[in-house]
Design an enzyme around this catalytic site. Sequence first.
Site, PDB file in Angstrom:
ATOM      1  N   SER A 219       0.689  -1.155   0.052  1.00  0.00           N
ATOM      2  CA  SER A 219       0.430   0.203   0.165  1.00  0.00           C
ATOM      3  C   SER A 219       0.915   1.781  -0.027  1.00  0.00           C
ATOM      4  O   SER A 219       0.427   2.379  -0.430  1.00  0.00           O
ATOM      5  CB  SER A 219      -0.869   0.415   1.279  1.00  0.00           C
TER       6      SER A 219
ATOM      7  N   GLY B 107      -1.870  -4.412   1.195  1.00  0.00           N
ATOM      8  CA  GLY B 107      -1.685  -5.476   1.484  1.00  0.00           C
ATOM      9  C   GLY B 107      -0.916  -6.818   0.935  1.00  0.00           C
ATOM     10  O   GLY B 107      -1.149  -7.522   1.875  1.00  0.00           O
TER      11      GLY B 107
ATOM     12  N   ASN C 127       4.452  -6.023   6.369  1.00  0.00           N
ATOM     13  CA  ASN C 127       2.457  -6.646   5.915  1.00  0.00           C
ATOM     14  C   ASN C 127       3.447  -8.180   6.447  1.00  0.00           C
ATOM     15  O   ASN C 127       2.248  -8.834   7.253  1.00  0.00           O
ATOM     16  CB  ASN C 127       1.586  -6.555   4.650  1.00  0.00           C
TER      17      ASN C 127
ATOM     18  N   ASP D  61      -4.217   6.870   9.767  1.00  0.00           N
ATOM     19  CA  ASP D  61      -4.021   5.598  10.618  1.00  0.00           C
ATOM     20  C   ASP D  61      -2.828   5.625  11.341  1.00  0.00           C
ATOM     21  O   ASP D  61      -2.353   4.424  11.531  1.00  0.00           O
ATOM     22  CB  ASP D  61      -3.829   4.795   9.485  1.00  0.00           C
TER      23      ASP D  61
ATOM     24  N   HIS E  82       0.339   5.290   6.714  1.00  0.00           N
ATOM     25  CA  HIS E  82       0.607   5.531   5.146  1.00  0.00           C
ATOM     26  C   HIS E  82       0.531   7.230   5.562  1.00  0.00           C
ATOM     27  O   HIS E  82      -0.132   7.717   5.886  1.00  0.00           O
ATOM     28  CB  HIS E  82      -0.849   5.315   4.564  1.00  0.00           C
TER      29      HIS E  82
END
Length: 227
Positions: free
Chosen positions: A55, A92, A121, A202, A205
Amino acid sequence: MSPALPAAALFAAALLAAALLAAAPAAAQPASAAKPAPAAPAAKAQRTVLFMGDSLSAGYGLAAPQGWVALTAQRIAQAKPGWRVVNASISGETTAGGAARIAGELQRNRPAVVVIELGSNDGLRGLPLAQSRANLERMIQAAQAAKAQVLLIGMRMPPNLGREYTEGFERNYRELAQKHSAPLLPFLLEPVAADRNNFQNDNLHPTAAAQPALRDHVWTKLGPMLK
């Protein structure tokens, strides 16, 4: 019959022959008189930079032109017109997913440079370091077997995962780059990580405003590879 008639007939025949020669098509001229037009030079094929990331490279939470990969594509179009960018990053994505997809992307795009930005991830899920390392190595080897240069982009994990894990995570990138003689950018988020304002809600990012700094950071390694 009068002897003058044959002479008149011969004279008429001569006039007719002269008229036929004058009306002969131009194709009757020697072929050497026509010269073929020079062939147009063949267009030089563009070379491809393939991005395989998660991402952070897919531009999560951003408009399509705002991500650092899209900004890098704009720079390449201006500074390196013989190159093009294919962004095969997926939000992801894990190293296992990248390793499963790399062969198809290489066959489809035939890149000269492959940028690998994966592992975040894996780390956030606490996946085994040996597994992540093996997947990254498969990607590097596949790209190099396809005659592509590899730029490996590393990440770091937060300290709450424990010192052994975080140090091993970072070491994976360094040792793989050394083993396979691949350029390494140790930490993608280095220019923005210290300031919380550089991140979306979040806290994972980077914002649109932080993307140019990421582009410039990656360019320090990628730019010299695009010769």
